[in-house]
Design an enzyme around this catalytic site. Structure first.
Site, PDB file in Angstrom:
ATOM      1  N   GLY A  45       0.806  -1.219   0.000  1.00 16.19           N
ATOM      2  CA  GLY A  45       0.000   0.000   0.000  1.00 16.19           C
ATOM      3  C   GLY A  45       0.836   1.265   0.000  1.00 16.19           C
ATOM      4  O   GLY A  45       0.383   2.324  -0.441  1.00 16.19           O
ATOM      5  N   THR A  89       8.996  -0.976   7.650  1.00 18.03           N
ATOM      6  CA  THR A  89       9.070  -2.066   6.675  1.00 18.03           C
ATOM      7  C   THR A  89      10.521  -2.317   6.262  1.00 18.03           C
ATOM      8  O   THR A  89      11.228  -1.383   5.847  1.00 18.03           O
ATOM      9  CB  THR A  89       8.178  -1.726   5.465  1.00 18.03           C
ATOM     10  OG1 THR A  89       6.845  -1.623   5.958  1.00 18.03           O
ATOM     11  CG2 THR A  89       8.230  -2.764   4.375  1.00 18.03           C
ATOM     12  N   GLU A 208      -6.088  -7.820  -0.424  1.00 16.44           N
ATOM     13  CA  GLU A 208      -5.923  -7.421   0.981  1.00 16.44           C
ATOM     14  C   GLU A 208      -7.253  -7.223   1.708  1.00 16.44           C
ATOM     15  O   GLU A 208      -7.372  -7.584   2.876  1.00 16.44           O
ATOM     16  CB  GLU A 208      -5.058  -6.154   1.081  1.00 16.44           C
ATOM     17  CG  GLU A 208      -3.624  -6.419   0.636  1.00 16.44           C
ATOM     18  CD  GLU A 208      -2.690  -5.240   0.893  1.00 16.44           C
ATOM     19  OE1 GLU A 208      -2.611  -4.775   2.033  1.00 16.44           O
ATOM     20  OE2 GLU A 208      -2.042  -4.783  -0.067  1.00 16.44           O
ATOM     21  N   HIS A 224      -0.683 -10.652 -26.559  1.00 15.18           N
ATOM     22  CA  HIS A 224       0.369 -11.501 -27.123  1.00 15.18           C
ATOM     23  C   HIS A 224       0.632 -12.748 -26.285  1.00 15.18           C
ATOM     24  O   HIS A 224       1.594 -13.464 -26.524  1.00 15.18           O
ATOM     25  CB  HIS A 224       1.649 -10.675 -27.302  1.00 15.18           C
ATOM     26  CG  HIS A 224       1.418  -9.496 -28.205  1.00 15.18           C
ATOM     27  ND1 HIS A 224       1.571  -9.564 -29.570  1.00 15.18           N
ATOM     28  CD2 HIS A 224       0.982  -8.249 -27.928  1.00 15.18           C
ATOM     29  CE1 HIS A 224       1.271  -8.388 -30.100  1.00 15.18           C
ATOM     30  NE2 HIS A 224       0.898  -7.575 -29.122  1.00 15.18           N
ATOM     31  N   LYS A 314       5.373 -10.964   8.469  1.00 14.16           N
ATOM     32  CA  LYS A 314       6.349  -9.976   8.978  1.00 14.16           C
ATOM     33  C   LYS A 314       6.959 -10.447  10.299  1.00 14.16           C
ATOM     34  O   LYS A 314       8.136 -10.259  10.550  1.00 14.16           O
ATOM     35  CB  LYS A 314       5.685  -8.601   9.132  1.00 14.16           C
ATOM     36  CG  LYS A 314       5.438  -7.886   7.789  1.00 14.16           C
ATOM     37  CD  LYS A 314       4.884  -6.490   7.965  1.00 14.16           C
ATOM     38  CE  LYS A 314       4.616  -5.834   6.625  1.00 14.16           C
ATOM     39  NZ  LYS A 314       4.035  -4.484   6.705  1.00 14.16           N
TER      40      LYS A 314
HETATM   41  C1  F6R Z   1      -1.680  -3.143   4.572  1.00 17.84           C
HETATM   42  C2  F6R Z   1      -0.931  -2.797   3.361  1.00 17.84           C
HETATM   43  C3  F6R Z   1       0.393  -3.443   3.104  1.00 17.84           C
HETATM   44  C4  F6R Z   1       1.548  -2.558   3.605  1.00 17.84           C
HETATM   45  C5  F6R Z   1       2.918  -3.195   3.350  1.00 17.84           C
HETATM   46  C6  F6R Z   1       4.087  -2.278   3.728  1.00 17.84           C
HETATM   47  O1  F6R Z   1      -2.858  -2.370   4.649  1.00 17.84           O
HETATM   48  O2  F6R Z   1      -1.399  -2.013   2.579  1.00 17.84           O
HETATM   49  O3  F6R Z   1       0.480  -3.692   1.723  1.00 17.84           O
HETATM   50  O4  F6R Z   1       1.485  -1.307   2.956  1.00 17.84           O
HETATM   51  O5  F6R Z   1       3.022  -4.391   4.053  1.00 17.84           O
HETATM   52  O6  F6R Z   1       3.960  -1.762   4.995  1.00 17.84           O
HETATM   53  P1  F6R Z   1       4.128  -0.185   5.204  1.00 17.84           P
HETATM   54  O7  F6R Z   1       3.071   0.450   4.363  1.00 17.84           O
HETATM   55  O8  F6R Z   1       3.898   0.058   6.659  1.00 17.84           O
HETATM   56  O9  F6R Z   1       5.511   0.151   4.763  1.00 17.84           O
END
Ligand code: F6R
Length: 318
Positions: A45, A89, A208, A224, A314
């Site tokens: 996201g 992240t 999601e 293609h 995670k």
């Molecule tokens: C959850 C979402 C996920 C996070 C992804 C990265 O709603 O959208 O796709 O965006 O796991 O985490 P962030 O955004 O905190 O870096």
């Protein structure tokens, strides 16, 4: 803004407000200097903004990075956006450290976490949302900074148009139809290259929010390869052509021809968006897709807000 995390629909209803606030968050920010490329780093996201920004940058190459580290071409002449809603992240943190090491110009967009601590000058967005529900906060500041820095045209009018174009009740009706069409099928979204990120967003929102498989591809490339693959399991699919009223003649012709060739083997629907500016059309289509993913979650009897499997992964990798 205070959000009730559990209520995805109230967050969606607030999307026009989110766009307005997002402009203010980045209002005076600009990147000084002359850059040879723009790189936007982020995952899920937080990463979609890097894909969405591509059709707006014409003067220098733009690259959307969803991985650890950075591509080898990135150097001190690169303008690097580091986007992570949580700020924690690991792939995005790794890109941040690499960008600092290579002395790139770095702009961080986050709601907090490690990134906010590391980069005092971060663009801080409101907390308490799912990252994917913070699309306005995470994407619009990229556009504003690029415009303030003279890299893209000003998007003020386009953002105002997008805010006005969202008609919550009408869009909900459209989204309901789409959700019902997809229910108990596997959606496959097809769009032009310009709308690729829109189709991709529609796919990922269904993954999601609605917790089911969904796929996407772009025209003309799917003509293609993928067009040949409807003989088996076609009836299990829900093909959604994501059309922009301003699609080129080539794309319009190809969608028409593709539909004719596959409609007996699968289920097909077309969605078209109209509007003056590209940004408004993209955001409007995304909005309908986001609402559809929400309604599909309800049809699938699943909670649209949490992403337990992503969270679990995670934790495993920590
Ligand atoms: C959850 C979402 C996920 C996070 C992804 C990265 O709603 O959208 O796709 O965006 O796991 O985490 P962030 O955004 O905190 O870096």
């Amino acid at each position: 803004m205070n959000y009730d995390k559990s209520n995805m629909i109230s967050v969606l209803e607030d999307f026009p407000k989110q766009l307005k606030v997002a402009v203010e968050l980045a209002d005076k920010r600009k990147a000084e200097g002359k850059f040879s490329n723009v790189v936007v780093c982020g995952m899920g996201g937080s990463g979609i903004g890097g894909e969405l920004v591509k059709p707006f940058v014409h003067s220098i190459p733009v690259f959307s990075h969803h991985d650890y580290g950075l591509p080898s071409f990135v150097n001190r002449n690169s303008l690097v956006f580091i986007v992570s809603y949580s700020g924690n992240t690991e792939e995005t943190l790794s890109a941040y450290h690499e960008a600092k090491k290579r002395r790139c110009k770095v702009i961080v967009i986050t709601s907090g976490g490690k990134l906010a601590k590391l980069e005092k000058n971060s663009i801080i967005v409101p907390k308490g949302l799912q990252p994917r529900a913070a699309l306005g906060y995470l994407f619009i500041p990229i556009l504003v900074v690029l415009a303030n820095s003279g890299i893209i045209a000003l998007q003020d009018r386009a953002i105002a148009e997008a805010i006005n174009a969202i008609n919550i009740e009408y869009d909900k009706k459209k989204a309901h139809v789409l959700a019902k069409f997809i229910h108990n099928r596997i959606p496959v979204f097809y769009a032009s290259g310009t709308f690729a990120a829109v189709a991709y967003r529609m796919k990922t929102q269904i993954n999601e929010c609605s917790k089911q498989p969904a796929f996407f591809h772009v025209l003309p490339e799917m003509n293609h390869n993928e067009i040949n693959g409807f003989k088996m399991l076609g009836k299990e699919l829900a093909v959604v052509f994501v059309k922009d009223d301003k699609d080129s003649e080539h794309i319009t012709k190809r969608i028409e021809a593709t539909r004719k060739l596959i409609h007996n083997r699968t289920n097909v629907i077309e969605l078209t968006v109209k509007g003056k500016s590209l940004l408004a059309r993209m955001l409007k289509m995304i909005y309908v897709g986001d609402l559809a993913a929400y309604y599909l979650a309800l049809l699938n009897k699943t909670d649209p807000t949490p992403v337990p499997v992503i969270e679990k992964l995670k934790k495993i990798l920590k």
